[in-house]
Each structure stands twice: as C-alpha cells, then as structure tokens.
Write an enzyme that holds these catalytic residues in place. Sequence first.
Site, short mmCIF file in Angstrom:
data_model
loop_
_atom_site.label_atom_id
_atom_site.label_comp_id
_atom_site.label_asym_id
_atom_site.label_seq_id
_atom_site.Cartn_x
_atom_site.Cartn_y
_atom_site.Cartn_z
N ASP A 262 0.87 -1.19 0.00
CA ASP A 262 0.00 0.00 0.00
C ASP A 262 0.90 1.22 0.00
O ASP A 262 2.02 1.16 0.50
CB ASP A 262 -0.88 0.05 1.26
N CYS A 302 -6.44 3.83 -18.72
CA CYS A 302 -7.34 4.43 -17.72
C CYS A 302 -8.29 5.44 -18.36
O CYS A 302 -8.06 5.91 -19.49
CB CYS A 302 -6.55 5.08 -16.59
N CYS A 305 -6.54 8.73 -19.44
CA CYS A 305 -5.73 8.64 -20.66
C CYS A 305 -6.56 8.35 -21.90
O CYS A 305 -6.20 8.75 -23.00
CB CYS A 305 -4.62 7.61 -20.48
ZN LIG Z 1 -3.77 6.63 -17.50
#
Ligand SMILES: [Zn+2]
Length: 373
Positions: A262, A302, A305
């Site tokens: 994490d 993502c 993007c």
């Molecule tokens: Zn991205």
Amino acid sequence: MFQFTITAKNSRARAGVFTTPHGDLLTPVFAPVGTQATVKTLTPSQVKELGATLVLSNTYHLYLRPGDDVVAGLGGLHRFMRWPHPILTDSGGFQVFSLAQTRQIDDEGVTFRSHIDGSTHRFTPQRSIRIQENLGADIIMAFDECSDPNDHEYSKLAMERTHRWAEICVRAKRRGDQALFGIVQGGIQADLRVASAKFIASLDTPGIAIGGLSVGETKEEMHTMLDVMEPHLPANKPRYLMGVGTPEDLINGVLRGVDIFDCVLPTRLARHHSAFSPEGRLNLMNATFAHDQRPVDETCDCYTCRTFTRAYIRHLIVAKELLAGTLISIHNLRALIRLMESIRGYIADGSFESRVPELLSQWANNAKRLVNG
Ligand SMILES: [Zn+2]
C-alpha cells in the site's frame, strides 16, 4: 475464512489468491490508501473501476474522527464508506509515532495528544484491536512500535515491545471474520529482522506484515532486510510490506517474495500535479504541456488517458479545478494496479524474474522526482 493459495511461483516471487469475507484478492496486490475512509478525490465506483480490490484505511485517523464507535454504529467501515470489497486497517501505531503532537511510550502502550485538537488519548494493543474490531476491516494489524531504523539499541527495544504487544493482540482479538497480521520490526539490523521474522511467524497469524521499512533507509538497505527475512517467513501466508511504495519498490518487493503493498504516493503525487509516465514523472502544471494533445501516457488504458489531453489537465491545474486531482489520481493508481496485473501475468507464465531488468528500466524515471517535478 482466510485462505491463501499460491497459484504460481517464479523464484521467490509468488502469485496467489487470498480469500477474505468481502472477496478474493489476487496477489501480488497494490492497495490504494483511503486514510479518512476515502481514497482522496475518488468515488468508490471510480476506485473499483481502476481494478482495485483492496483499500487501506487508517485506524488513528478514524478513531479520532469520526470515532470508531460512530463507524460501528453506522454498520462498520465497509458500509460507512460504501466499499463492499476487502479493507485493511493499520494498527494506529505508525501514525501515533509520526503525527501525534506529543507521545509517551511505555511497556503497556502509548499516551499521545491528538494532532487535531490536542486532546489526550491512549492506545494499548488491546485498545488498537478493539478499535479495529469496531471499524471491521477484513485484514487488521497488531499494534507495533516503529523505531529509528539506524539505532540498533532502540530497534531492539521497539522490536521486543512489538513482540509482546503482538501476543497481546492475538489474545485480545474476538471477531472471527478478521485476519490479524503480526508485524515484523527490527529497523535495518539483520540480526533483529531474522529474530523478529521467526517470532512473528511462531504466532501463526493468517498473514505477516513487514513494518518499519521505507522510513528513510536506502533502497539497498530495504532490499537487504527483505532478503534476510524471506527465508524465515512462512511460505504459505501472505506477506504485506507496509507503506511501500514506488513502482520500482513494488517490482523489487515482489521479486523478494512480498504479496501485498500500500502507499499514498499515487494520490499524493496527483495532488501535486505529478503523473507517472513511461517518460518519467510528469509535472503537468509545466507550461510545456499547454498545447500538448497527447494523453498523460499513450500506453495507459485508464479513463483519464482514454479521454483527456495533457493540455486540458494542465488547464484544470492552472485554474485550480478539483477535477485535476481526480483525473491524475485515476491515472496514477491505475498505473500501479496495471503494473501489478502484468506482474501477476509474468509470474504465471514464468517470465517475471527475467523481465525484472526491463521492468525496472521502464519505471526508473518514476522513482525519483523528475525534471520540472
Ligand atoms: Zn492513464
């Protein structure tokens, strides 16, 4: 209820499945941090869409605000924050040592003053477990003391206390639907790390956490500590390297047998306009991006993007629009989660170890603050 099955091995690197009451974790796994029961700037559905399976929340913060009793009264952390998937809480120890205004440590616990209003509080191993039971995460941590890693004498004292406290935590735990992990300490002292790994392994907790690293020691020191501990950690239990790290740290950690990570880095960088990319860390506030029509990372899948240009994100930053933090957080978290997905694939097909140099060079420029960063 908690089962860890190793599905593939590549030298010391492992791919596996850790079963929890709120779902299975495919390991190695990177957990976004939701300090205040929220991954900053993102909704739970956005976090889920990134491919995140596990979220970390901080016991110290939630105990102080809104209060673990309040969270328990509202049905526990999963229900409170509307994240019906696995959650991990830390013990509160690290924040007490790093954030609280004043603290007095004794053999039974720590008395400290809140960084919010200066009020006095006391954590003991029993209290930490009770708070974590109120919060109700799937994976909870034993109360530990993190030392100055370079100070052998203090590291030994802190380690011995951590061991006594771990035993108390095991006895204090009441809920059957939470996996308590003991925490290995010992600074950057090889003898202490070995002793601590052996002791914590002897407690037979469902998983083992490695604490007190990434606190100012060098990368080489961290790698050496992982190397000396590894043979003494039970092979059939998940290993969690707390608070680590950078893309490079994840690759190096998996290589040394770590399963769970994490770090606040992806979301913290995002709030400082900094994005992971194959070119290195980009500071998207920089004027060079004003007319840049490319996405942050042309290779990334993502939402940010797939949808937005660097020029638009730079505009949001300059205009101080909150969406900038959200879009960069989406990208930075997805970058690490995607890295872990590919690592799991490489472990499964046996190519991980041979790909490590290539992976490290791909991510090398992201390990440090970049030009303009
Ligand atoms: Zn991205």
